[in-house]
Design an enzyme around this catalytic site. Structure first.
Site, mmCIF file in Angstrom:
data_model
loop_
_atom_site.group_PDB
_atom_site.id
_atom_site.type_symbol
_atom_site.label_atom_id
_atom_site.label_comp_id
_atom_site.label_asym_id
_atom_site.label_seq_id
_atom_site.Cartn_x
_atom_site.Cartn_y
_atom_site.Cartn_z
ATOM 1 N N CYS A 177 67.025 41.552 75.200
ATOM 2 C CA CYS A 177 67.368 40.217 74.692
ATOM 3 C C CYS A 177 67.719 40.208 73.213
ATOM 4 O O CYS A 177 68.052 39.157 72.675
ATOM 5 C CB CYS A 177 66.221 39.243 74.965
ATOM 6 S SG CYS A 177 64.823 39.404 73.834
ATOM 7 N N CYS A 211 64.543 44.419 70.732
ATOM 8 C CA CYS A 211 64.408 44.517 72.191
ATOM 9 C C CYS A 211 65.778 44.813 72.786
ATOM 10 O O CYS A 211 66.765 44.139 72.476
ATOM 11 C CB CYS A 211 63.871 43.198 72.739
ATOM 12 S SG CYS A 211 63.911 43.089 74.540
ATOM 13 N N CYS A 258 61.327 37.907 76.281
ATOM 14 C CA CYS A 258 61.865 38.165 77.618
ATOM 15 C C CYS A 258 60.942 38.977 78.512
ATOM 16 O O CYS A 258 61.269 39.202 79.684
ATOM 17 C CB CYS A 258 63.230 38.852 77.528
ATOM 18 S SG CYS A 258 63.158 40.599 77.066
ATOM 19 N N CYS A 291 57.857 42.140 75.166
ATOM 20 C CA CYS A 291 58.673 41.290 74.298
ATOM 21 C C CYS A 291 58.246 39.837 74.517
ATOM 22 O O CYS A 291 58.196 39.366 75.652
ATOM 23 C CB CYS A 291 60.146 41.479 74.642
ATOM 24 S SG CYS A 291 61.236 40.358 73.737
ATOM 25 N N CYS A 297 56.363 49.529 63.027
ATOM 26 C CA CYS A 297 55.651 48.441 62.361
ATOM 27 C C CYS A 297 56.166 47.121 62.927
ATOM 28 O O CYS A 297 57.270 46.688 62.599
ATOM 29 C CB CYS A 297 55.895 48.532 60.854
ATOM 30 S SG CYS A 297 54.969 47.319 59.910
#
Ligand SMILES: [Zn+2]
Length: 144
Positions: free
Chosen positions: A113, A110, A64, A61, A133
Site C-alpha cells: 500500500c 509497505c 493494509c 502494516c 527503525c
C-alpha cells in the site's frame, strides 16, 4: 499484482496493489497513523505503543495488514522507536532513497500500500548489521 509473503501461509501470495486517495486513507486511519504512514511523519521517540513491547507475534502494516516484522527480530535499540534486524520478507517492503530533512536515508515502505514505515540504517547488531527503525503508529501487532 505483487507477491507478498504470508506468515500464516508460509509462502508467497498474489495480491492487488492497494491504492487509495489521501482522503480515503484519512477516513479510515487514526490521526497519528495517517500522519506517519501517509504523510511520511515521524512519531516522537518513546511515545509509540511498541518501542518497549516484548509481546510475541507479527507486526503488520497499520494501513493494509501486510505482514512486515516478526517479534523475534525485534531488539532494543534505545532509540525510542521499535527496531528490527530484518523484515518478514524483502518482498513485503520497498526501500527508496529519502533526501528529506537534509539527510540521505533509506526509507522503508509497505510494498502493498506504499505506507511510510520508517528508515533502515547500517548500524544494527550482527550478523546482518541492519536497524529497521520503525514508527509504532505505522504498525499493528497481531499477537501469537
Ligand atoms: Zn500496507
Amino acid at each position: 499484482m505483487v507477491q507478498i509473503y504470508s506468515v500464516q501461509k508460509g509462502g508467497l501470495i498474489d495480491l492487488e496493489l492497494i491504492e487509495k486517495t489521501e482522503s480515503e486513507w484519512k477516513a479510515i486511519l487514526d490521526p497519528i497513523t495517517f500522519e506517519v504512514a501517509r504523510r511520511k511523519g515521524t512519531e516522537p521517540p518513546f511515545t509509540g505503543r511498541y518501542h518497549n513491547c516484548h509481546d510475541r507475534g507479527v507486526y503488520l502494516c497499520a494501513c493494509c495488514g501486510t505482514d512486515l516484522f516478526l517479534s523475534e527480530d525485534k531488539f532494543d535499540s534505545g532509540t525510542g522507536w521499535p527496531s528490527f534486524t530484518k523484515a518478514v520478507s524483502e518482498q513485503n517492503i520497498t526501500i527508496q532513497v529519502d533526501h528529506s530533512g537534509g539527510m540521505i536515508r533509506d526509507e522503508v515502505l509497505c510494498a502493498l500500500c506504499g505506507a511510510h514505515l520508517g528508515h533502515v540504517f547500517n548500524d544494527g547488531p550482527p550478523p546482518g548489521g541492519l536497524r529497521f527503525c520503525m514508527n509504532s503508529a505505522a504498525l499493528r501487532l497481531r499477537k501469537e
